[in-house]
Write a protein that holds these residues in place. Structure first.
Motif, short mmCIF file in Angstrom:
data_model
loop_
_atom_site.label_atom_id
_atom_site.label_comp_id
_atom_site.label_asym_id
_atom_site.label_seq_id
_atom_site.Cartn_x
_atom_site.Cartn_y
_atom_site.Cartn_z
N GLN A 65 -21.67 -3.51 22.47
CA GLN A 65 -21.97 -5.21 22.32
C GLN A 65 -22.16 -5.15 21.38
O GLN A 65 -22.64 -4.80 20.24
CB GLN A 65 -23.24 -5.01 23.43
CG GLN A 65 -23.80 -5.07 24.96
CD GLN A 65 -22.90 -6.01 25.92
OE1 GLN A 65 -23.34 -7.05 24.81
NE2 GLN A 65 -22.40 -5.59 26.64
N ILE A 66 -21.64 -5.96 20.95
CA ILE A 66 -21.17 -6.74 19.81
C ILE A 66 -22.87 -7.36 19.08
O ILE A 66 -23.09 -8.07 19.10
CB ILE A 66 -20.27 -6.89 18.49
CG1 ILE A 66 -18.64 -6.47 19.79
CG2 ILE A 66 -20.15 -7.50 17.48
CD1 ILE A 66 -18.85 -5.28 18.36
N GLN A 67 -23.14 -7.40 18.38
CA GLN A 67 -24.68 -7.15 18.22
C GLN A 67 -24.91 -8.15 16.41
O GLN A 67 -25.04 -8.92 15.98
CB GLN A 67 -25.93 -6.10 17.78
CG GLN A 67 -25.84 -5.69 18.78
CD GLN A 67 -26.76 -6.22 19.84
OE1 GLN A 67 -27.28 -6.92 20.26
NE2 GLN A 67 -26.80 -5.25 21.19
N THR A 68 -23.76 -7.84 15.98
CA THR A 68 -23.81 -8.38 14.24
C THR A 68 -22.28 -9.02 14.41
O THR A 68 -21.92 -10.46 14.12
CB THR A 68 -24.21 -7.79 13.37
OG1 THR A 68 -23.87 -6.29 13.14
CG2 THR A 68 -25.72 -7.60 13.38
N SER A 69 -21.46 -8.48 14.02
CA SER A 69 -19.97 -8.75 13.64
C SER A 69 -18.66 -7.48 13.94
O SER A 69 -19.72 -6.11 14.18
CB SER A 69 -20.05 -8.77 12.21
OG SER A 69 -19.99 -7.65 11.27
N LEU A 70 -17.74 -7.50 13.75
CA LEU A 70 -16.76 -6.70 15.02
C LEU A 70 -16.70 -5.93 13.49
O LEU A 70 -16.84 -4.40 13.28
CB LEU A 70 -15.65 -7.38 14.79
CG LEU A 70 -14.43 -6.17 15.48
CD1 LEU A 70 -14.77 -5.69 17.00
CD2 LEU A 70 -13.66 -7.39 16.29
N GLN A 71 -16.65 -5.63 12.38
CA GLN A 71 -16.63 -5.53 11.05
C GLN A 71 -17.27 -4.49 11.34
O GLN A 71 -17.12 -3.30 10.54
CB GLN A 71 -16.48 -6.14 8.96
CG GLN A 71 -15.81 -5.22 8.74
CD GLN A 71 -16.27 -6.22 7.56
OE1 GLN A 71 -16.20 -7.31 7.15
NE2 GLN A 71 -15.34 -5.61 6.09
N SER A 72 -18.23 -4.53 10.89
CA SER A 72 -19.52 -3.88 10.41
C SER A 72 -20.00 -2.88 11.85
O SER A 72 -20.16 -1.62 11.38
CB SER A 72 -20.86 -4.80 11.05
OG SER A 72 -21.84 -3.68 11.19
N TYR A 73 -19.60 -3.59 13.01
CA TYR A 73 -19.29 -2.34 14.60
C TYR A 73 -18.95 -1.27 14.65
O TYR A 73 -18.16 -0.12 14.21
CB TYR A 73 -19.38 -3.28 16.29
CG TYR A 73 -19.26 -1.70 16.76
CD1 TYR A 73 -20.29 -1.69 17.33
CD2 TYR A 73 -17.95 -1.34 17.37
CE1 TYR A 73 -20.46 -0.96 18.79
CE2 TYR A 73 -17.89 -0.61 18.35
CZ TYR A 73 -18.98 -0.01 19.23
OH TYR A 73 -19.49 0.39 20.12
N LEU A 74 -17.08 -1.43 13.99
CA LEU A 74 -15.98 -0.53 13.53
C LEU A 74 -16.28 0.17 12.82
O LEU A 74 -16.20 1.50 12.20
CB LEU A 74 -14.83 -1.64 13.49
CG LEU A 74 -14.00 -2.11 14.69
CD1 LEU A 74 -12.93 -3.25 13.93
CD2 LEU A 74 -14.06 -0.90 15.25
N VAL A 75 -17.23 -0.53 10.81
CA VAL A 75 -17.20 0.87 10.24
C VAL A 75 -18.32 1.68 10.56
O VAL A 75 -17.79 2.82 10.54
CB VAL A 75 -17.79 0.10 8.82
CG1 VAL A 75 -18.40 0.62 7.65
CG2 VAL A 75 -16.41 -1.12 8.71
#
Length: 202
Positions: A65-75
């Protein structure tokens, strides 16, 4: 918030669209590889870690579940891959020394090899993101340069026109703010010590 393009791609990925997955791979590979390389110091190993991250994401795409941004999740997910690497390789103490960890784990009774931290990592990622969102503007700027671009303290100081000591102070205060947020959410703060290894003290 995630960009509309990221959300479109991610929705397609959750539906099994491998072409959309490749789009995300192409878009973020270089950024993630640069961060991994700074952390582990070996290009082949960094590439393996990032590749392993993308394999995990594809395999777990239905439950993420991506809660904020995809970039933030990936990092964030990448940092945990780095944690896992050092933990499995048995070089954790060397890594602590390298990053000059400032968190006193002995007095707090925390353990770096906290069992089951992987099980709670999705919740932890969201707690970090929420804490960063609520930080004062300068602290947020410093923290994001460390978090998203993996800049060292000197580079952050030059980017923002600050002293390196101010950068260190802001990062330490940011870490404390995340800790308070985690305590309020009744999360295991020993996980925060792991974050300090690869995120803060570099």
């Amino acid at each position: 918030m995630a960009t509309s393009l990221d959300m479109i791609f991610w929705q397609r990925v959750t539906q099994g669209d491998y072409q959309a997955f490749n789009g995300i791979y192409d878009r973020y590979w270089d950024t993630l590889l640069a961060i991994a390389l700074k952390k582990v110091g070996d290009r082949a190993l960094a590439m393996d870690i990032v590749q392993d991250l993308f394999v995990d994401i594809w395999q777990k795409r239905h439950s993420i579940q991506i809660q904020t941004s995809l970039q933030s999740y990936l990092v964030s997910a990448l940092y945990f891959k780095v944690f896992t690497h050092f933990r499995r390789e048995g070089v954790q103490q060397k890594h602590i020394d390298q990053y000059h960890l400032l968190v006193d784990t002995a007095e707090s009774g925390e353990h770096l090899a906290s069992a089951g931290y992987e099980e709670h990592y999705e919740t932890l990622l969201y707690a970090i993101e929420q804490s960063v969102h609520d930080m004062p503007e300068r602290m947020k700027e410093v923290f994001q340069l460390k978090y998203y671009r993996s800049l060292n303290n000197q580079e952050i100081a030059e980017n923002l026109g600050l002293s390196t000591q101010t950068v260190k102070n802001q990062l330490s205060k940011g870490l404390q703010q995340i800790r308070k947020h985690m305590e309020a959410e009744r999360l295991d703060t020993s996980l925060l010590t792991l974050i300090g290894l690869c995120l803060i003290f570099h």
